[in-house]
Design a protein around this motif. Structure first.
Motif, mmCIF file in Angstrom:
data_model
loop_
_atom_site.group_PDB
_atom_site.id
_atom_site.type_symbol
_atom_site.label_atom_id
_atom_site.label_comp_id
_atom_site.label_asym_id
_atom_site.label_seq_id
_atom_site.Cartn_x
_atom_site.Cartn_y
_atom_site.Cartn_z
ATOM 1 N N TYR A 1 0.842 -1.204 0.000
ATOM 2 C CA TYR A 1 0.000 0.000 0.000
ATOM 3 C C TYR A 1 0.865 1.237 0.000
ATOM 4 O O TYR A 1 1.902 1.285 0.659
ATOM 5 C CB TYR A 1 -0.843 0.060 1.276
ATOM 6 C CG TYR A 1 -1.846 -1.039 1.472
ATOM 7 C CD1 TYR A 1 -1.450 -2.319 1.841
ATOM 8 C CD2 TYR A 1 -3.208 -0.790 1.315
ATOM 9 C CE1 TYR A 1 -2.389 -3.319 2.039
ATOM 10 C CE2 TYR A 1 -4.155 -1.787 1.519
ATOM 11 C CZ TYR A 1 -3.728 -3.049 1.879
ATOM 12 O OH TYR A 1 -4.656 -4.036 2.083
ATOM 13 N N ASP B 1 -12.802 -13.110 2.462
ATOM 14 C CA ASP B 1 -11.791 -14.017 1.908
ATOM 15 C C ASP B 1 -12.475 -15.364 1.751
ATOM 16 O O ASP B 1 -12.629 -16.111 2.724
ATOM 17 C CB ASP B 1 -10.599 -14.143 2.867
ATOM 18 C CG ASP B 1 -9.738 -12.886 2.880
ATOM 19 O OD1 ASP B 1 -10.208 -11.829 2.435
ATOM 20 O OD2 ASP B 1 -8.595 -12.975 3.334
ATOM 21 N N SER C 1 -2.615 -12.367 9.269
ATOM 22 C CA SER C 1 -2.319 -11.153 8.514
ATOM 23 C C SER C 1 -1.328 -10.291 9.290
ATOM 24 O O SER C 1 -1.586 -9.909 10.430
ATOM 25 C CB SER C 1 -3.645 -10.423 8.293
ATOM 26 O OG SER C 1 -3.432 -9.153 7.760
HETATM 27 C C1 MD6 Z 1 -4.584 -5.842 4.722
HETATM 28 N N1 MD6 Z 1 -5.933 -7.710 4.629
HETATM 29 O O1 MD6 Z 1 -4.559 -5.863 5.947
HETATM 30 C C2 MD6 Z 1 -5.610 -6.584 3.952
HETATM 31 N N2 MD6 Z 1 -7.882 -10.613 4.726
HETATM 32 O O2 MD6 Z 1 -3.802 -5.196 4.066
HETATM 33 C C3 MD6 Z 1 -6.923 -8.537 4.294
HETATM 34 O O3 MD6 Z 1 -7.665 -8.401 3.364
HETATM 35 C C4 MD6 Z 1 -7.117 -9.646 5.153
HETATM 36 O O4 MD6 Z 1 -5.786 -8.693 6.852
HETATM 37 C C5 MD6 Z 1 -8.105 -11.660 5.500
HETATM 38 C C6 MD6 Z 1 -7.555 -11.772 6.729
HETATM 39 C C7 MD6 Z 1 -6.754 -10.785 7.181
HETATM 40 C C8 MD6 Z 1 -6.525 -9.677 6.406
#
Ligand code: MD6
Ligand code: FE
Length: 217
Positions: free
Chosen positions: A126, A137, A149
């Motif tokens: 990002y 998800d 994550s």
């Molecule tokens: C993020 N994360 O934190 C994007 N998905 O950049 C996600 O989309 C995500 O953090 C599933 C589980 C944990 C996450």
């Protein structure tokens, strides 16, 4: 810097912050490993460069992505899926560093999910202004496995929603070294990331790196 009660404890000893049953923020769980993790991300990106995927609806994602491990998550006009090959290079995704696997396993265990063995690590990059809109998800084969994550670099505001897209989402700050684990009853929650504010971090510059571990196959 402020001195607090927990500053001399290992980061992993901070109290877990439960978002709801099944989902927890482990503050600073990856702090001690951050430099090594970021070096390994550099290695992954040298073999499988970050790219902006296109959604099935034809929109270019603002977050740049790559993968490591046996399976990688991809999106294009035909849909979302996991596959063993990087469509940009035609080669298999780079191996998942042992350090990544161990961190994911340890974090899952700390959250009550012992034995987590991820086969996919999606790496999200990002920059200020980029975001990830609310999503579930749900491209993995088996929702019995949790997701882990890891947040590195500049902070983000994570949106933690409900079972339906329209459910009110709460805002959760995520900082360098924080790890979120979710599974069980929370596995299919809607979630996303608000547009990042302008910021700099000593380890990443004006970037946030997120590692998301899944058992996809
Ligand atoms: C993020 N994360 O934190 C994007 N998905 O950049 C996600 O989309 C995500 O953090 C599933 C589980 C944990 C996450
Ligand atoms: Fe997600």
């Amino acid at each position: 810097m402020t001195l607090g009660l927990f500053d001399d404890l290992p980061a992993a000893a901070q109290a877990p912050e439960w978002l709801e049953p099944g989902a927890v923020v482990l503050r600073g769980f990856a702090s001690d490993l951050a430099a090594e993790l970021l070096a390994a991300v550099g290695g992954v990106a040298a073999a499988a460069p970050f790219r902006h995927l296109v959604t099935p609806g034809g929109k270019r994602m603002s977050v740049a992505m790559t993968n490591c491990g046996p399976l990688g998550w991809i999106s294009d006009r035909s849909g979302y899926r996991y596959g063993p090959v990087d469509p940009d290079t035609g080669a298999r995704w780079p191996a998942m560093p042992a350090l990544f696997r161990q961190l994911a396993r340890d974090a899952a265990e700390a959250a009550g999910y012992p034995g987590f063995a991820p086969d996919a690590c999606l790496v999200n990059r990002y920059e200020p202004g980029t975001q990830l809109s609310l999503h579930q998800d749900r491209d993995e084969g088996n929702y019995a496995h949790p997701i882990v994550s890891v947040s590195l670099g500049i902070p983000a505001v994570f949106l933690w929603g409900g079972a339906e897209r329209a459910d009110k989402a709460r805002r959760v700050g995520l900082w360098h070294g924080d790890v979120v684990v979710w599974g069980g009853p929370a596995r299919l929650r809607f979630h996303g990331v608000l547009p990042l504010a302008q910021a700099e971090h000593a380890a990443t510059g004006a970037r946030r790196i997120n590692l998301t571990f899944r058992k996809a196959g």
